[in-house]
Design an enzyme around this catalytic site. Structure first.
Site, PDB file in Angstrom:
ATOM      1  NE  ARG A   1      17.146  11.380   7.802  1.00  0.00           N
ATOM      2  CZ  ARG A   1      17.170  10.089   7.962  1.00  0.00           C
ATOM      3  NH1 ARG A   1      16.063   9.439   8.523  1.00  0.00           N
ATOM      4  NH2 ARG A   1      18.185   9.335   7.442  1.00  0.00           N
TER       5      ARG A   1
ATOM      6  NE  ARG B   1      15.675  -5.114  15.167  1.00  0.00           N
ATOM      7  CZ  ARG B   1      15.726  -3.728  14.813  1.00  0.00           C
ATOM      8  NH1 ARG B   1      16.818  -3.426  13.813  1.00  0.00           N
ATOM      9  NH2 ARG B   1      15.322  -2.674  15.763  1.00  0.00           N
TER      10      ARG B   1
ATOM     11  CG  ASP C   1      14.062   5.562   9.452  1.00  0.00           C
ATOM     12  OD1 ASP C   1      14.339   6.310  10.175  1.00  0.00           O
ATOM     13  OD2 ASP C   1      14.299   4.148   9.502  1.00  0.00           O
TER      14      ASP C   1
ATOM     15  NE  ARG D   1      21.923   9.365  14.140  1.00  0.00           N
ATOM     16  CZ  ARG D   1      21.246   8.462  13.672  1.00  0.00           C
ATOM     17  NH1 ARG D   1      21.953   7.327  12.637  1.00  0.00           N
ATOM     18  NH2 ARG D   1      19.931   7.975  13.973  1.00  0.00           N
TER      19      ARG D   1
ATOM     20  CE  LYS E   1      15.087   8.799  13.457  1.00  0.00           C
ATOM     21  NZ  LYS E   1      15.354   7.695  14.182  1.00  0.00           N
TER      22      LYS E   1
ATOM     23  CB  SER F   1      15.029  -2.757  10.885  1.00  0.00           C
ATOM     24  OG  SER F   1      14.909  -1.299  10.647  1.00  0.00           O
TER      25      SER F   1
ATOM     26  CD  GLN G   1      18.563   3.151  15.820  1.00  0.00           C
ATOM     27  OE1 GLN G   1      19.178   4.100  16.786  1.00  0.00           O
ATOM     28  NE2 GLN G   1      18.696   3.069  14.669  1.00  0.00           N
TER      29      GLN G   1
HETATM   30  C1  S3P Z   1      15.437   1.581  13.694  1.00  0.00           C
HETATM   31  C2  S3P Z   1      14.804   2.356  14.378  1.00  0.00           C
HETATM   32  C3  S3P Z   1      14.697   3.629  14.182  1.00  0.00           C
HETATM   33  C4  S3P Z   1      15.060   3.969  12.698  1.00  0.00           C
HETATM   34  C5  S3P Z   1      16.267   3.326  12.049  1.00  0.00           C
HETATM   35  C6  S3P Z   1      16.264   2.140  12.327  1.00  0.00           C
HETATM   36  C7  S3P Z   1      15.739   0.089  13.986  1.00  0.00           C
HETATM   37  O1  S3P Z   1      15.689   4.477  14.965  1.00  0.00           O
HETATM   38  O2  S3P Z   1      15.155   5.584  12.498  1.00  0.00           O
HETATM   39  O3  S3P Z   1      16.417   3.820  10.870  1.00  0.00           O
HETATM   40  O4  S3P Z   1      16.182  -0.657  13.098  1.00  0.00           O
HETATM   41  O5  S3P Z   1      15.747  -0.186  15.273  1.00  0.00           O
HETATM   42  P1  S3P Z   1      15.071   5.021  16.363  1.00  0.00           P
HETATM   43  O6  S3P Z   1      14.917   3.871  16.984  1.00  0.00           O
HETATM   44  O7  S3P Z   1      16.172   5.806  17.030  1.00  0.00           O
HETATM   45  O8  S3P Z   1      13.772   5.936  16.008  1.00  0.00           O
END
Ligand code: S3P
Length: 434
Positions: free
Chosen positions: A345, A27, A314, A122, A341, A23, A168
């Site tokens: 899952r 960013r 996750d 997705r 996801k 993550s 996200q």
């Molecule tokens: C993430 C947020 C999560 C996570 C993903 C990474 C991120 O998703 O499952 O692997 O980096 O912001 P969601 O925001 O859809 O829950």
């Protein structure tokens, strides 16, 4: 299509460093690209997902050099990105697509974002709808990728209450909010990972968080900074569970990110009776880190508290392996997001656990798992090309007395490229078959 052939192991030990946080790696590329000045990143995750983000900013004219996990980004400023020229292919990476959709909605050029078979399934309505409220012109294909975004649309700030707990969506709207005139406010009733907020501040951008509202004013600038990315707790989770269920284990994972919005895995495992201790706590790039020591433990089944679900979102595939080895029943509810996801899952894990003789009850928003013994499968396990499913079943080998074959493991390199090497170094037995 590659497979893992995993064999039983007796003990598990070592002191290892897990690769950088996925993550945060995404960013760092995004913010470094639109900052003024040179951003130097170390500990960048060399996984296909974060590399997809890196390549897409190169495609938009950003000069980014990478030597292993060291990345230098020559930021082009808020308005310096260039038209990508062709569709941007984000592979398997939902984070790249959802966050970049926010940023690209605010640019002067048109763009198209596409991905692989899994990403193409997705849901994107969760970002399309609020981005349209801001004035963006963005189209999906039945609310799924590919996304086409029209440039030159002035954005207005909105106040938006997140309908699903999703970092996200929050991050997508904060990125578009950087370009909207006035205050963008995201209302988050359930806490989700806050790396975007932390990193924006690291780049000198003011972000206010009070109660459950995250606000920023558009129109500012980002100032380049150096970022040392800590180890990814989501990757560490596989070895935390492996060491917990192993007969004889003493494992230390160095300098792992323990941002409180990510530590659900530790809290859940501790509720199950895991033997986990943290030491050397310190700060790194605006994030908390610690060494994590895990020793074998007798786990017990629990009802997973709902408030911990987004903080471990996750990690559930591997937590289901822990639950399978625990004494008694584990119940998870409030986790419908797991169904959208990289694979469904809940169902895919239930199917794989059934192959290993574990009894589960699949619920609409979770699962009930009856702890037991893994029994010898007469077929192999299908990962559905989901990296975390592949790695979770590799971890199950620690508590098996027979070999398991896991099919379709290529995507492990999206998030944890040296998983096999590290797993084998600490005593897990994985053979990759090509
Ligand atoms: C993430 C947020 C999560 C996570 C993903 C990474 C991120 O998703 O499952 O692997 O980096 O912001 P969601 O925001 O859809 O829950």
């Amino acid at each position: 299509m590659s497979s893992f052939l995993v064999s039983p192991c007796n003990s598990l030990s070592g002191v290892i460093a897990i690769p950088g946080d996925k993550s945060i790696s995404h960013r760092a590329i995004m913010l470094g690209s639109i900052a003024n000045g040179v951003t130097k990143v170390s500990g960048f995750l060399e996984g296909n997902d974060s590399l997809a983000t890196l390549k897409s900013f190169q495609q938009m004219g950003v000069d980014i050099e990478r030597l292993g996990s060291n990345v230098t980004i020559n930021g082009v400023g808020m308005h310096g990105l260039r038209a990508p020229g062709k569709p941007i292919d984000l592979g398997n990476s939902g984070t790249s697509m959802r966050l970049m959709a926010g940023l690209l909605s605010a640019q002067s050029f048109d763009s198209e974002l596409c991905g692989d078979e899994s990403l193409s399934k997705r849901p994107m309505d969760r970002i399309i709808e609020p981005l349209r409220q801001m004035g963006a012109k963005i189209e999906g294909h039945n609310s799924k990728p590919p996304l086409t975004i029209s440039g030159n649309q002035p954005l207005r700030p909105i106040t938006y209450e997140l309908p699903v707990a999703s970092a996200q969506i929050k991050s997508c709207l904060l990125l578009s909010g950087l370009y909207a005139e006035g205050e963008t406010c995201i209302v988050e009733n359930v806490t989700t990972r806050d790396h975007t907020e932390r990193m924006l501040r690291g780049f000198g951008y003011q972000v206010n968080c009070s109660d459950n509202c995250i606000t920023l004013d558009g129109g500012g600038e980002l100032k380049a900074c150096d970022i040392d990315i800590p180890s990814d707790i989501s990757s560490a989770a596989f070895f935390m569970v492996a060491a917990s269920i192993a007969r004889d284990a003493d494992l230390t994972l160095k300098a792992v990110n323990i941002n409180p919005t990510r530590t659900g895995i530790i809290e859940i495992l501790q509720l199950m009776g895991a033997n986990i201790t943290l030491s050397n706590e310190s700060e790194m790039a605006g994030e908390m880190i610690a060494d994590i020591q895990i020793r074998s433990a007798d786990l017990k089944g629990i009802r997973i508290p709902n408030e911990l679900v987004p903080l471990a979102i996750d990690e559930f595939p591997v937590l289901f392996i822990a639950a399978s080895c625990a004494d008694g029943e584990t119940l998870l509810t409030g986790a419908k997001e797991l169904r959208v996801k990289e694979s469904d899952r809940i169902q895919v894990m239930a199917d794989g656990l059934a192959v290993l003789g574990i009894k589960t009850e699949v619920l609409d928003d979770g699962i009930r798992i009856q702890g037991g013994q893994f029994t010898k499968p007469n077929t192999s396990i299908k990962s559905h090309h989901d990296h975390r499913i592949s790695m979770s079943f590799a971890v199950a080998s620690v508590a098996c007395n027979f070999d398991i074959k896991i099919e379709g493991v290529d995507n492990v390199k999206t998030s944890f490229p040296n998983f096999v090497e590290l797993a084998n170094r600490i005593g897990i037995n994985i053979n990759e078959l090509h």
